[in-house]
Design a protein around this motif. Structure first.
Motif, PDB file in Angstrom:
ATOM      1  N   LYS A 124       0.833  -1.204   0.000  1.00 18.24           N
ATOM      2  CA  LYS A 124       0.000   0.000   0.000  1.00 18.24           C
ATOM      3  C   LYS A 124       0.868   1.256   0.000  1.00 18.24           C
ATOM      4  O   LYS A 124       0.556   2.243  -0.685  1.00 18.24           O
ATOM      5  CB  LYS A 124      -0.918  -0.005   1.218  1.00 18.24           C
ATOM      6  CG  LYS A 124      -2.002  -1.074   1.206  1.00 18.24           C
ATOM      7  CD  LYS A 124      -3.078  -0.753   0.191  1.00 18.24           C
ATOM      8  CE  LYS A 124      -4.218  -1.752   0.254  1.00 18.24           C
ATOM      9  NZ  LYS A 124      -5.271  -1.462  -0.746  1.00 18.24           N
ATOM     10  N   GLU A 127       2.262   1.734  -3.455  1.00 18.82           N
ATOM     11  CA  GLU A 127       1.216   2.245  -4.349  1.00 18.82           C
ATOM     12  C   GLU A 127       0.987   3.735  -4.111  1.00 18.82           C
ATOM     13  O   GLU A 127       0.838   4.514  -5.071  1.00 18.82           O
ATOM     14  CB  GLU A 127      -0.078   1.471  -4.104  1.00 18.82           C
ATOM     15  CG  GLU A 127      -1.246   1.934  -4.971  1.00 18.82           C
ATOM     16  CD  GLU A 127      -2.555   1.232  -4.626  1.00 18.82           C
ATOM     17  OE1 GLU A 127      -3.587   1.617  -5.215  1.00 18.82           O
ATOM     18  OE2 GLU A 127      -2.545   0.320  -3.769  1.00 18.82           O
ATOM     19  N   LEU A 128       0.977   4.137  -2.849  1.00 18.11           N
ATOM     20  CA  LEU A 128       0.792   5.547  -2.509  1.00 18.11           C
ATOM     21  C   LEU A 128       1.912   6.408  -3.088  1.00 18.11           C
ATOM     22  O   LEU A 128       1.657   7.461  -3.696  1.00 18.11           O
ATOM     23  CB  LEU A 128       0.739   5.710  -0.985  1.00 18.11           C
ATOM     24  CG  LEU A 128       0.678   7.140  -0.453  1.00 18.11           C
ATOM     25  CD1 LEU A 128      -0.630   7.814  -0.863  1.00 18.11           C
ATOM     26  CD2 LEU A 128       0.837   7.156   1.073  1.00 18.11           C
ATOM     27  N   LYS A 131       1.559   6.785  -6.900  1.00 17.02           N
ATOM     28  CA  LYS A 131       0.452   7.671  -7.282  1.00 17.02           C
ATOM     29  C   LYS A 131       0.800   9.138  -7.031  1.00 17.02           C
ATOM     30  O   LYS A 131       0.441  10.017  -7.829  1.00 17.02           O
ATOM     31  CB  LYS A 131      -0.817   7.289  -6.514  1.00 17.02           C
ATOM     32  CG  LYS A 131      -1.491   6.027  -7.018  1.00 17.02           C
ATOM     33  CD  LYS A 131      -2.849   5.827  -6.356  1.00 17.02           C
ATOM     34  CE  LYS A 131      -3.606   4.668  -6.988  1.00 17.02           C
ATOM     35  NZ  LYS A 131      -4.967   4.492  -6.429  1.00 17.02           N
ATOM     36  N   ASP A 207      -8.907   9.704  -2.654  1.00 18.30           N
ATOM     37  CA  ASP A 207      -8.274   8.443  -3.039  1.00 18.30           C
ATOM     38  C   ASP A 207      -6.942   8.251  -2.326  1.00 18.30           C
ATOM     39  O   ASP A 207      -6.671   7.189  -1.748  1.00 18.30           O
ATOM     40  CB  ASP A 207      -8.073   8.416  -4.559  1.00 18.30           C
ATOM     41  CG  ASP A 207      -7.319   7.175  -5.019  1.00 18.30           C
ATOM     42  OD1 ASP A 207      -7.712   6.057  -4.618  1.00 18.30           O
ATOM     43  OD2 ASP A 207      -6.340   7.313  -5.775  1.00 18.30           O
ATOM     44  N   LEU A 208      -6.114   9.297  -2.336  1.00 20.58           N
ATOM     45  CA  LEU A 208      -4.784   9.188  -1.725  1.00 20.58           C
ATOM     46  C   LEU A 208      -4.854   9.174  -0.202  1.00 20.58           C
ATOM     47  O   LEU A 208      -4.112   8.433   0.460  1.00 20.58           O
ATOM     48  CB  LEU A 208      -3.901  10.335  -2.212  1.00 20.58           C
ATOM     49  CG  LEU A 208      -3.552  10.297  -3.702  1.00 20.58           C
ATOM     50  CD1 LEU A 208      -2.839  11.574  -4.128  1.00 20.58           C
ATOM     51  CD2 LEU A 208      -2.692   9.088  -4.013  1.00 20.58           C
ATOM     52  N   CYS A 210      -7.236   8.018   1.543  1.00 21.86           N
ATOM     53  CA  CYS A 210      -7.723   6.681   1.905  1.00 21.86           C
ATOM     54  C   CYS A 210      -6.562   5.687   1.962  1.00 21.86           C
ATOM     55  O   CYS A 210      -6.475   4.861   2.884  1.00 21.86           O
ATOM     56  CB  CYS A 210      -8.765   6.223   0.902  1.00 21.86           C
ATOM     57  SG  CYS A 210      -9.436   4.572   1.237  1.00 21.86           S
ATOM     58  N   LEU A 211      -5.636   5.792   1.004  1.00 18.99           N
ATOM     59  CA  LEU A 211      -4.456   4.925   1.012  1.00 18.99           C
ATOM     60  C   LEU A 211      -3.588   5.189   2.243  1.00 18.99           C
ATOM     61  O   LEU A 211      -3.075   4.266   2.879  1.00 18.99           O
ATOM     62  CB  LEU A 211      -3.634   5.164  -0.262  1.00 18.99           C
ATOM     63  CG  LEU A 211      -3.854   4.213  -1.429  1.00 18.99           C
ATOM     64  CD1 LEU A 211      -2.995   4.627  -2.615  1.00 18.99           C
ATOM     65  CD2 LEU A 211      -3.557   2.776  -1.033  1.00 18.99           C
ATOM     66  N   GLN A 214      -5.174   3.607   5.207  1.00 24.14           N
ATOM     67  CA  GLN A 214      -5.034   2.149   5.155  1.00 24.14           C
ATOM     68  C   GLN A 214      -3.659   1.726   5.674  1.00 24.14           C
ATOM     69  O   GLN A 214      -3.541   0.749   6.431  1.00 24.14           O
ATOM     70  CB  GLN A 214      -5.233   1.657   3.720  1.00 24.14           C
ATOM     71  CG  GLN A 214      -6.669   1.682   3.239  1.00 24.14           C
ATOM     72  CD  GLN A 214      -6.803   1.205   1.802  1.00 24.14           C
ATOM     73  OE1 GLN A 214      -6.115   0.284   1.376  1.00 24.14           O
ATOM     74  NE2 GLN A 214      -7.681   1.837   1.047  1.00 24.14           N
ATOM     75  N   VAL A 215      -2.618   2.440   5.259  1.00 21.13           N
ATOM     76  CA  VAL A 215      -1.265   2.125   5.722  1.00 21.13           C
ATOM     77  C   VAL A 215      -1.180   2.271   7.238  1.00 21.13           C
ATOM     78  O   VAL A 215      -0.655   1.390   7.935  1.00 21.13           O
ATOM     79  CB  VAL A 215      -0.230   3.033   5.032  1.00 21.13           C
ATOM     80  CG1 VAL A 215       1.151   2.832   5.661  1.00 21.13           C
ATOM     81  CG2 VAL A 215      -0.162   2.747   3.542  1.00 21.13           C
TER      82      VAL A 215
END
Length: 360
Positions: A124, A127-128, A131, A207-208, A210-211, A214-215
């Protein structure tokens, strides 16, 4: 109190008094206790000198992963010999630990090292970072050395700290994950600043962010599992961190950034680039440091709050220069000072509470 703990404390006192210990002798005994996982036994003794307290804290920190808190009576090399009560501490029967027992101790204090690239938290974070790098390509070029570089750095740090934290020492894992959580919260702050300046859309921000959340959630759950299982008996911090968006000083710091950007868009600042970028850097640094302070360890919280105060002081100096050059009015300065003072007062109160917590 455990009989072995009482004996070790008593032997240490007797040996110190009978031998007229020098600080060198004390250092040797304390290091031996730390290496054998027992330096914590002396932590709360009331009759320690300042020098002894400093050495105990030093070795407790250096050998924290070695410390043994459970089943002391069952560890053969901690059993005293049958000699008299005046037997020096270093004459305890410190026989080597049987191989089987040593492995059990290490299992309690150490972790298995995984392939970090298979860890969902690392995936994650990666991915962050990817992005954010792609998103920043559309940012204004004048933010290259400021917002863009800072958000790249903080996003990169999330992933790097997770990777560094994948090791055998539980305490070090907690430390690295704490810094990763702090970097995640800082990244979220830069995203909020970018949204405020309309460099990104609300959808991109959601979107970002939220990432990011999550982390933080994955790291927190991982640390909770460690604390409740492998980390039993080890002095580890509470893995949960507060939501920085509920912190009043953070909200006001974001408002301060908005106001500073608005002011520095005036034509007068076009010829004063040092003032323009300096004021923006100080105001955004205040926000970023407040966000990063929301992590696990008290000294780190204190340091980042202090760095935020330094940024406010730097902004104060630049605002005075702007006033002296006739770029801003006294009314504008008074308005900004209201925000600065409110942030400063909350941070100083928070730091005072942290100092009291450290002392307790």
């Amino acid at each position: 109190m455990n009989q072995v703990i009482t004996q070790i404390q008593q032997k240490y006192r007797e040996n110190r008094e009978l031998k007229n210990y020098s600080i060198f002798d004390i250092d040797i005994s304390l290091k031996e206790l730390a290496d054998r996982g027992l330096i914590w036994v002396l932590k709360d003794l009331k009759d320690m000198s300042d020098g002894e307290k400093i050495l105990i804290d030093h070795y407790l920190n250096e050998y924290r992963a070695n410390q043994i808190y459970d089943n002391l009576d069952g560890i053969p090399y901690l059993q005293p010999s049958n000699e008299s009560a005046t037997t020096p501490l270093n004459q305890y029967s410190l026989n080597p630990v049987p191989v089987k027992k040593e492995k059990q101790t290490k299992k309690q204090q150490h972790l298995d090292v995984r392939d970090v690239k298979q860890f969902i938290g690392y995936k994650k974070a990666k991915e962050l970072e990817e992005k954010i790098i792609e998103l920043c390509k559309s940012f204004p070029s004048y933010e290259k050395k400021h917002v863009i570089d800072q958000i790249h750095r903080s996003a990169k740090s999330i992933k790097e700290r997770i990777a560094i934290g994948e090791q055998i020492y539980i305490g070090e894992k907690f430390s690295q994950y704490s810094m990763s959580i702090g970097s995640a919260k800082e990244t979220s702050a830069w995203l909020q600043i970018s949204l405020g300046q309309k460099y990104i859309t609300q959808e991109q921000y959601d979107d970002l962010d939220c990432l990011v959340n999550q982390v933080v959630s994955i790291l927190t759950k991982t640390l909770c599992h460690l604390k409740d299982n492998e980390g039993k008996g080890i002095d580890l911090p509470n893995p949960y961190t507060p939501n920085v968006n509920n912190f009043g000083a953070y909200k006001n710091a974001l408002l301060l950034v908005e106001r500073i950007y608005e002011i520095t868009r005036q034509r007068e600042y076009w010829r004063e680039k040092d003032l323009l970028y300096g004021m923006r850097q100080c105001s955004t640094s205040c926000v970023a440091n407040i966000a990063e302070a929301h992590q696990l360890y008290i000294p780190k919280k204190f340091r980042f709050f202090n760095d935020s105060l330094k940024a406010l002081q730097g902004l104060d100096s630049l605002l005075e220069t702007s006033l002296n050059k006739g770029i801003i009015s006294k009314e504008t300065l008074k308005e900004i000072d209201g925000l600065r003072f409110s942030i400063r007062n909350v941070l100083t109160t928070k730091m005072s509470n942290i100092s009291d917590e450290k002392a307790s």
